[in-house]
Design a protein around this motif. Structure first.
Motif, mmCIF file in Angstrom:
data_model
loop_
_atom_site.group_PDB
_atom_site.id
_atom_site.type_symbol
_atom_site.label_atom_id
_atom_site.label_comp_id
_atom_site.label_asym_id
_atom_site.label_seq_id
_atom_site.Cartn_x
_atom_site.Cartn_y
_atom_site.Cartn_z
ATOM 1 N N GLU A 28 0.826 -1.208 0.000
ATOM 2 C CA GLU A 28 0.000 0.000 0.000
ATOM 3 C C GLU A 28 0.861 1.259 0.000
ATOM 4 O OE1 GLU A 28 -2.506 -0.612 3.381
ATOM 5 O OE2 GLU A 28 -3.492 -2.327 2.425
ATOM 6 N N ASP A 29 1.932 1.240 0.772
ATOM 7 C CA ASP A 29 2.835 2.385 0.808
ATOM 8 C C ASP A 29 3.442 2.640 -0.569
ATOM 9 O OD1 ASP A 29 4.594 4.437 1.966
ATOM 10 O OD2 ASP A 29 6.173 2.938 1.695
ATOM 11 N N LEU A 30 3.913 1.595 -1.214
ATOM 12 C CA LEU A 30 4.531 1.747 -2.526
ATOM 13 C C LEU A 30 3.502 2.138 -3.583
ATOM 14 C CD1 LEU A 30 6.979 -1.269 -2.388
ATOM 15 C CD2 LEU A 30 7.594 1.154 -2.311
ATOM 16 N N ALA A 31 2.307 1.551 -3.518
ATOM 17 C CA ALA A 31 1.261 1.869 -4.502
ATOM 18 C C ALA A 31 0.818 3.321 -4.374
ATOM 19 C CB ALA A 31 0.076 0.931 -4.327
ATOM 20 N N SER A 32 0.856 3.865 -3.152
ATOM 21 C CA SER A 32 0.458 5.264 -2.987
ATOM 22 C C SER A 32 1.523 6.225 -3.520
ATOM 23 C CB SER A 32 0.165 5.567 -1.508
ATOM 24 O OG SER A 32 1.360 5.588 -0.756
ATOM 25 N N ARG A 33 2.752 5.783 -3.595
ATOM 26 C CA ARG A 33 3.856 6.640 -4.049
ATOM 27 C C ARG A 33 4.144 6.473 -5.546
ATOM 28 N NH1 ARG A 33 7.406 9.008 -6.173
ATOM 29 N NH2 ARG A 33 9.377 9.745 -5.335
ATOM 30 N N GLY A 36 2.131 1.820 -9.561
ATOM 31 C CA GLY A 36 1.683 0.454 -9.335
ATOM 32 C C GLY A 36 2.750 -0.346 -8.622
ATOM 33 N N VAL A 37 2.359 -1.500 -8.170
ATOM 34 C CA VAL A 37 3.269 -2.379 -7.442
ATOM 35 C C VAL A 37 2.886 -3.819 -7.765
ATOM 36 C CG1 VAL A 37 1.820 -2.357 -5.356
ATOM 37 C CG2 VAL A 37 4.227 -2.915 -5.150
ATOM 38 N N THR A 38 3.866 -4.680 -7.849
ATOM 39 C CA THR A 38 3.631 -6.109 -8.037
ATOM 40 C C THR A 38 4.261 -6.823 -6.854
ATOM 41 O OG1 THR A 38 3.734 -5.877 -10.442
ATOM 42 C CG2 THR A 38 4.018 -8.099 -9.541
ATOM 43 N N ALA A 39 3.485 -7.697 -6.220
ATOM 44 C CA ALA A 39 3.994 -8.443 -5.064
ATOM 45 C C ALA A 39 3.810 -9.926 -5.314
ATOM 46 C CB ALA A 39 3.257 -8.017 -3.797
ATOM 47 N N TYR A 40 4.873 -10.671 -5.086
ATOM 48 C CA TYR A 40 4.847 -12.129 -5.215
ATOM 49 C C TYR A 40 4.801 -12.688 -3.799
ATOM 50 C CZ TYR A 40 6.424 -10.855 -9.867
ATOM 51 O OH TYR A 40 6.532 -10.292 -11.105
ATOM 52 N N LEU A 41 3.578 -12.892 -3.288
ATOM 53 C CA LEU A 41 3.397 -13.287 -1.892
ATOM 54 C C LEU A 41 3.068 -14.762 -1.707
ATOM 55 C CD1 LEU A 41 1.206 -10.274 -0.705
ATOM 56 C CD2 LEU A 41 3.671 -10.540 -0.492
ATOM 57 N N ARG A 42 2.371 -15.361 -2.649
ATOM 58 C CA ARG A 42 1.881 -16.728 -2.449
ATOM 59 C C ARG A 42 2.927 -17.793 -2.711
ATOM 60 N NH1 ARG A 42 -3.981 -16.378 -5.212
ATOM 61 N NH2 ARG A 42 -4.660 -14.560 -4.052
ATOM 62 N N ALA A 43 3.793 -17.563 -3.630
ATOM 63 C CA ALA A 43 4.825 -18.546 -3.962
ATOM 64 C C ALA A 43 6.174 -17.900 -3.684
ATOM 65 C CB ALA A 43 4.720 -18.983 -5.411
ATOM 66 N N PRO A 44 6.578 -17.891 -2.425
ATOM 67 C CA PRO A 44 7.823 -17.173 -2.113
ATOM 68 C C PRO A 44 9.021 -17.792 -2.824
ATOM 69 C CG PRO A 44 7.126 -18.490 -0.239
ATOM 70 C CD PRO A 44 6.031 -18.576 -1.264
ATOM 71 N N ALA A 45 9.949 -16.925 -3.128
ATOM 72 C CA ALA A 45 11.207 -17.377 -3.715
ATOM 73 C C ALA A 45 12.096 -17.897 -2.594
ATOM 74 C CB ALA A 45 11.881 -16.208 -4.430
ATOM 75 N N GLU A 46 13.112 -18.633 -2.972
ATOM 76 C CA GLU A 46 14.076 -19.104 -1.983
ATOM 77 C C GLU A 46 15.390 -18.384 -2.233
ATOM 78 O OE1 GLU A 46 16.441 -23.062 -1.746
ATOM 79 O OE2 GLU A 46 14.567 -23.377 -0.655
ATOM 80 N N GLY A 47 15.894 -17.733 -1.196
ATOM 81 C CA GLY A 47 17.197 -17.088 -1.283
ATOM 82 C C GLY A 47 18.241 -17.967 -0.622
ATOM 83 N N ILE A 62 8.955 -11.128 -2.901
ATOM 84 C CA ILE A 62 9.507 -10.125 -3.810
ATOM 85 C C ILE A 62 8.415 -9.109 -4.125
ATOM 86 C CG2 ILE A 62 10.532 -9.689 -6.074
ATOM 87 C CD1 ILE A 62 11.508 -12.636 -6.000
ATOM 88 N N ILE A 63 8.750 -7.845 -3.925
ATOM 89 C CA ILE A 63 7.839 -6.755 -4.258
ATOM 90 C C ILE A 63 8.565 -5.863 -5.257
ATOM 91 C CG2 ILE A 63 6.554 -4.772 -3.367
ATOM 92 C CD1 ILE A 63 6.307 -6.293 -0.720
ATOM 93 N N GLU A 64 7.877 -5.523 -6.351
ATOM 94 C CA GLU A 64 8.503 -4.753 -7.424
ATOM 95 C C GLU A 64 7.715 -3.482 -7.737
ATOM 96 O OE1 GLU A 64 10.269 -8.444 -10.079
ATOM 97 O OE2 GLU A 64 8.399 -7.491 -10.712
ATOM 98 N N VAL A 65 8.464 -2.449 -8.096
ATOM 99 C CA VAL A 65 7.873 -1.217 -8.623
ATOM 100 C C VAL A 65 8.728 -0.740 -9.787
ATOM 101 C CG1 VAL A 65 6.789 -0.467 -6.474
ATOM 102 C CG2 VAL A 65 9.094 0.272 -6.987
#
Length: 132
Positions: A28-33, A36-47, A62-65
């Motif tokens: 929400e913070d990123l989308a307000s600034r 748009g924003v893309t968030a990969y929440l359901r299938a987390p990546a492995e670092g 991973i969250i992208e703007v």
């Protein structure tokens, strides 16, 4: 245009998962600034991180703007805020008598949790200053 990726841990160092609302606040913070924003929440990546012979793994979100220009002061502020929000336990401590070179190495450590456990835990006096 530049793609900015924000990598956040799914859980703290004790294995306690962060709540969905924690990630939604970031979105929400990123989308307000930004537009748009893309968030990969359901299938987390492995670092995976290598430190000599030792390796660590984390599930990450991973969250992208997309941004026109990189505003470094703004991103540094955002990074500091995210580091405060996504700390290992939610508790914040003030450590005493930490040598400047140790603090600088901690700030530059790629895997801060491991550095903390190896170099800070039980080595310096400290006091609790805030709870999550």
């Amino acid at each position: 245009m530049h793609l900015v990726q924000i990598l956040l841990p799914r859980a703290d160092n004790t294995g306690q998962p962060f709540g969905r609302d924690d990630f939604d606040r970031v979105k929400e913070d990123l989308a307000s600034r930004f537009d748009g924003v893309t968030a990969y929440l359901r299938a987390p990546a492995e670092g995976q991180w290598q430190d000599g012979e030792r390796s660590s793994k984390d599930d990450i979100v991973i969250i992208e703007v997309m941004v026109e220009d990189i505003d470094l002061p703004d991103w540094r502020k955002r990074r500091a805020e995210l580091e405060r929000r996504f700390v290992a336990s939610g508790k914040r401590y003030d450590y005493e008598a930490v040598p400047p070179e140790t603090y600088a190495a901690f700030r530059n450590a790629f895997v801060k949790g491991r550095f903390f456990n190896d170099q800070f835990r039980d080595r310096f006096g400290h006091r609790l200053i805030a709870e999550a």
